[in-house]
Write an enzyme that holds these catalytic residues in place. Structure first.
Site, PDB file in Angstrom:
ATOM      1  CE  LYS B  92      -0.576   2.477   0.408  1.00 48.97           C
ATOM      2  NZ  LYS B  92      -0.247   2.078   1.792  1.00 48.97           N
ATOM      3  CD  GLU B 114       6.594   5.198   3.519  1.00 49.77           C
ATOM      4  OE1 GLU B 114       6.877   6.299   4.028  1.00 49.77           O
ATOM      5  OE2 GLU B 114       5.443   4.724   3.510  1.00 49.77           O
ATOM      6  CB  SER B 381      -7.001  -1.572  -1.357  1.00 47.13           C
ATOM      7  OG  SER B 381      -6.253  -2.559  -2.035  1.00 47.13           O
TER       8      SER B 381
END
Lengths: 257, 406
Positions: B92, B114, B381
């Site tokens: 991220k 968010e 990830s």
């Protein structure tokens, strides 16, 4: 019927030197059987048109009052098809123009052409889709044009001049001037720039300019209407219907005209 | 294969994408698009981001040959792209670093975001602390309950976390609320969207910032092993790690691409998060893409054991890659993901995020159809620290004889 009817109706009222008052109601809030009663009641109150909201699960342009009304309506399984059916069932009993307001997805799921056609059969005169900006609107407006239904555009405080010009050029029915940077719902005061913004829109626009988002009192309605042609009142009307305060609605409308 | 371009000037990937937002937001999206296009042409901007990705995030991340897992699955060589080793523990931050510098270029010093599981929220809070930006993160009340530690992390980093109790009180509703907040504060606030979803130009911007994953992988494969992989596998919720991994491989026709959605309790139930199981296009959060929705166009709640995959939509570019059949999409269930979570921990000493465990679970199946001379790259990830408590609970309940996998 349709575009022409909306324009004519608004012009007739303006000829009588009245402020235009357009209330918003959430279809299916309190049950779909209330829709006819509420529309005929508002018609008797002397409104210029009625916005009929179709609930959507994810209404990003709305504040908490309309969000909650949508939720109540969805709990009763209100659908776009059922609302249009209901509107069709008493179209001969109303003179007031009807404007359907909903987000794009329920319309997309229903089908664009079918939506425009069914709206036309149900005596709907205009449509507002808040998540359909100029860049995307051809998707729906081609169909609305085919069935002579007005596509009402929203113009925002943040819209730069070239977008305002484009919106005014394309406007049908009336121009919906969003008076806050934010979502729908009651607010105490407006930013100073709002008056100038409304006056400018009014100077340029061939169709009436109505101010909306956050209008909840007749004082606000009068003040805003002095800079344009009238107001759209949503959350306050939704709240009063939910509390069964129809006398208050009558009073609010009466004092705003 | 023809050159892959996209999105077009209206933000369309084939029939998907676009900008379905209220007029109030349109100027901000147009401003963002212009700012982004100028930024990527500015060598200083690119050098700066590259430098932060290296010195602060810890890139490049390793491409690791998972010998034990390869043996356990008994098929092709399996390589793990170790996004779990990034600062904050997931991919991220590749995006939040880029978008935060973009916000600064636009003169915006306030950020809204968010978050679902909290990974994107933490990655946003982190860069905001680093760059002195004021940050508000919206998070579903249900997710706040499930991910208390990530809430505290964000608060430690100086971010205000606001609870969203509307709707299903999860990621979808957090996005709605972040959009509403952005409409209200659009002039001084930038919205750092965390996935390849939302209105144009977000799907493009997030993809481009995440493409560092695929670009590094490609170079590492060629440099370390001298060939490109036969298959690339990544998990898909909104789809940002997958899009970042796939994008540099799209024109390499011989490389098969697999996007793995969350199958939850099973695709035959209504407890899953797979939009490609029965693809139904529609408009949510400003973009036209495949959605979980009922016949009336009302959005349905997604379900997955993994909060990061629990989204009723998917990035519009994924919908396009699905329609053109360039990427194969499949789903694995909660149970399969838990098994993969345990297996990777045991065989390689790597505890994966539950999201990434979905990709591992699919590799197990895919490996059966491939031979030893072939190779698969999996995008790992994120790391599983955040999921350890939840898995502990599930395994204890299972041991107690209750079958609580969802």
């Amino acid at each position: 019927m349709g575009k022409r009817k909306l324009t004519d109706y608004l012009q007739q009222l303006q000829a009588k030197d009245k402020n235009l008052f357009v209330p918003y109601i959430m279809a299916g809030d309190g049950g779909l059987d209330k829709l006819k009663e509420r529309i005929l009641f508002l018609q008797d109150c002397g409104v210029a048109a009625i916005e009929v909201g179709i609930p959507f699960s994810d209404p990003v342009a709305d504040g908490s009052t309309i969000q909650n009304a949508g939720k109540r309506s969805l709990k009763r399984n209100t659908t776009l098809a059922a609302v249009l059916d209901t509107l069709a069932s008493f179209k001969d009993k109303r003179q007031v123009p009807i404007i359907v307001m909903t987000y794009l997805n329920p319309v997309y799921a229903y089908g664009m052409e079918k939506f425009a056609r069914t709206c036309s059969q149900a005596g709907v005169d205009g449509v507002i889709v808040p998540d359909l900006p100029l860049e995307e609107e051809d998707l729906l407006t081609n169909m609305l044009t085919k069935y002579d239904i007005a596509c009402i555009r929203l113009v925002a405080l943040t819209s730069p001049k070239e977008r305002v010009d484009a919106l005014i050029r394309r406007s049908e029915g009336f121009l919906y001037a969003v008076t806050v940077k934010g979502t729908t719902g009651s607010r105490i005061s407006y930013e100073n720039e709002v008056n100038t913004y409304l006056q400018k829109l009014k100077e340029q626009s061939d169709v009436p300019v109505l101010a909306g988002f956050g209008v909840s009192t007749s004082e606000q309605a009068q003040a805003l209407a002095s800079c344009c042609d009238g107001v759209v009142v949503g959350s306050k009307i939704v709240e009063l219907f939910n509390e069964h305060q129809t006398d208050e609605i009558k009073k609010l409308i009466g004092e705003s005209l | 294969m023809t050159t892959y371009t996209g999105p077009d000037h209206n933000g369309k990937f084939g029939n998907f994408g676009g900008r379905f937002v209220p007029e109030t937001l349109m100027p901000a999206l147009l401003e963002l698009e212009t700012a982004y296009e100028q930024a990527v042409k500015d060598p200083e901007f690119i050098t700066n981001i590259t430098s932060y990705l290296h010195h602060y995030v810890g890139r490049e991340t390793p491409l690791y040959f998972a010998k034990n897992l390869t043996q356990a699955f008994g098929g092709p060589k399996i390589y793990l792209k170790r996004e779990d080793l990034n600062h904050t523990g997931a991919h991220k931050i590749n995006n939040t670093i880029g978008q935060a510098f973009l916000a600064l270029r636009m003169g915006k010093r306030k950020i809204v975001a968010e978050t679902g599981a909290g990974q994107h929220g933490v990655a946003t809070a982190t860069v905001c602390a680093l760059l002195g930006l004021k940050c508000v993160v919206f998070m579903g009340a249900e997710d706040i309950r499930r991910q208390k530690l990530n809430v505290f992390r964000m608060e430690l980093l100086g971010t205000e976390v606001r609870s969203v109790s509307n709707g299903s009180a999860t990621l979808k509703d957090a996005v709605n609320e972040a959009l509403r907040y952005w409409v209200t504060h659009v002039e001084d606030t930038h919205y750092i969207l965390g996935s390849v979803v939302g209105p144009h130009p977000f799907p493009k911007i997030v993809r481009d910032f995440q493409a560092v994953i695929g670009n590094e992988t490609k170079q590492q494969m060629l440099k370390q092993y001298g060939y490109l992989p036969d298959a690339v596998v990544a998990c898909v919720g909104g789809g940002s790690n997958a899009m970042g991994m796939f994008y540099p491989f799209i024109e390499e026709a011989q490389v098969k691409l697999y996007g793995i959605e969350a199958g939850g309790a099973g695709l035959n139930t209504n407890q899953h998060a797979s939009v490609f199981h029965q693809p139904k296009p529609g408009v949510l959060h400003g973009t036209l893409t495949n959605l979980l929705q009922d016949e009336h166009g009302q959005i349905q709640e997604a379900y997955s054991i993994s909060a990061g995959l629990d989204y009723p939509g998917v990035g519009p570019e994924h919908s396009h890659l699905h329609a053109t059949k360039r990427v194969n999409y499949a789903a694995v269930t909660d149970i399969e993901a838990i098994h993969a979570f345990q297996q990777l921990s045991l065989t390689e000493g790597i505890i994966p995020a539950l999201e990434s465990a979905h990709a591992i679970a699919y590799v197990k199946k895919l490996a059966q159809e491939m031979d030893k001379h072939q190779s698969i790259v999996v995008c790992l990830s994120g790391r599983g620290d955040k999921d350890v408590e939840q898995i502990k609970q599930i395994l204890e309940e299972k041991a107690d004889g209750k079958t609580k996998t969802h």
